[in-house]
Write a protein that holds these residues in place. Structure first.
Motif, PDB file in Angstrom:
ATOM      1  N   LYS A  53       2.135  -0.746  -8.732  1.00 46.38           N
ATOM      2  CA  LYS A  53       0.824  -0.098  -8.617  1.00 46.38           C
ATOM      3  C   LYS A  53       0.651   0.482  -7.219  1.00 46.38           C
ATOM      4  CE  LYS A  53      -4.115  -1.009  -9.183  1.00 46.38           C
ATOM      5  NZ  LYS A  53      -5.137  -2.019  -9.441  1.00 46.38           N
ATOM      6  N   LEU A  54       1.038  -0.279  -6.203  1.00 50.19           N
ATOM      7  CA  LEU A  54       0.926   0.193  -4.818  1.00 50.19           C
ATOM      8  C   LEU A  54       1.800   1.431  -4.601  1.00 50.19           C
ATOM      9  CD1 LEU A  54      -0.144  -0.194  -1.945  1.00 50.19           C
ATOM     10  CD2 LEU A  54       1.780  -1.733  -1.529  1.00 50.19           C
ATOM     11  N   SER A  55       3.019   1.407  -5.140  1.00 50.72           N
ATOM     12  CA  SER A  55       3.903   2.569  -5.002  1.00 50.72           C
ATOM     13  C   SER A  55       3.289   3.794  -5.663  1.00 50.72           C
ATOM     14  CB  SER A  55       5.269   2.284  -5.638  1.00 50.72           C
ATOM     15  OG  SER A  55       5.998   1.396  -4.868  1.00 50.72           O
ATOM     16  N   LEU A  56       2.731   3.599  -6.853  1.00 49.75           N
ATOM     17  CA  LEU A  56       2.102   4.707  -7.564  1.00 49.75           C
ATOM     18  C   LEU A  56       0.908   5.242  -6.773  1.00 49.75           C
ATOM     19  CD1 LEU A  56       1.946   6.492 -10.077  1.00 49.75           C
ATOM     20  CD2 LEU A  56       0.529   4.728 -11.140  1.00 49.75           C
ATOM     21  N   GLU A  57       0.098   4.334  -6.223  1.00 48.01           N
ATOM     22  CA  GLU A  57      -1.061   4.764  -5.436  1.00 48.01           C
ATOM     23  C   GLU A  57      -0.626   5.500  -4.177  1.00 48.01           C
ATOM     24  OE1 GLU A  57      -3.627   1.398  -4.843  1.00 48.01           O
ATOM     25  OE2 GLU A  57      -4.179   1.321  -6.964  1.00 48.01           O
ATOM     26  N   LYS A  58       0.447   5.036  -3.529  1.00 52.15           N
ATOM     27  CA  LYS A  58       0.956   5.726  -2.347  1.00 52.15           C
ATOM     28  C   LYS A  58       1.446   7.125  -2.727  1.00 52.15           C
ATOM     29  CE  LYS A  58       2.488   1.884   0.577  1.00 52.15           C
ATOM     30  NZ  LYS A  58       3.666   1.199   1.155  1.00 52.15           N
ATOM     31  N   LYS A  59       2.170   7.204  -3.845  1.00 54.12           N
ATOM     32  CA  LYS A  59       2.680   8.503  -4.301  1.00 54.12           C
ATOM     33  C   LYS A  59       1.520   9.437  -4.627  1.00 54.12           C
ATOM     34  CE  LYS A  59       5.490  10.616  -7.898  1.00 54.12           C
ATOM     35  NZ  LYS A  59       6.107  10.428  -9.190  1.00 54.12           N
TER      36      LYS A  59
END
Length: 126
Positions: A67-73
């Protein structure tokens, strides 16, 4: 004979004590064995609980990491789009400014031409 009876009583007491001690040792060994089994069962149960909790938390951590990776992207994409829009706005502002400048120059040129034509016209009338 009295001494013999005393020794016999003493031996019988010692045998009786040894029998009681052996019985107590046997009971203690049984108790210790029971404790060891309980300890082993508890250890196995706790190990199983630990594995389940670790698996659960590992899955939660993995999901949160994704989720964090997706939000960063997503944030990076939005920031990139924002930067692109800012650049487009700057280009549009620059183009508008150039057009205004060209318009003013063209207007001035037309005014100059009009003035010259009017002066030429006045000269021709004279």
């Amino acid at each position: 004979q009295v001494q013999f009876k005393e020794e016999l009583n003493s031996i019988q007491g010692t045998v009786s004590n040894a029998s009681r001690v052996q019985k107590i040792l046997s009971e203690n060994e049984s108790f210790i064995s029971s404790l060891q089994k309980d300890l082993s069962d508890t250890r196995n149960r706790h190990h199983q609980q630990f594995l389940e909790i670790r698996a659960k938390h590992s899955a939660e951590i993995e999901a949160l990491t994704d989720k964090l990776s997706l939000e960063k992207k997503t944030r990076l994409e939005a920031e990139t789009r924002n930067n692109d829009l800012v650049e487009k706005m700057r280009n549009l502002e620059r183009d508008r400014s150039e057009l205004e400048h060209q318009y003013m120059n063209h207007k001035r040129s037309l005014n100059d031409q009009l003035m010259k034509m009017m002066m030429d016209h006045d000269e021709l009338r004279k």
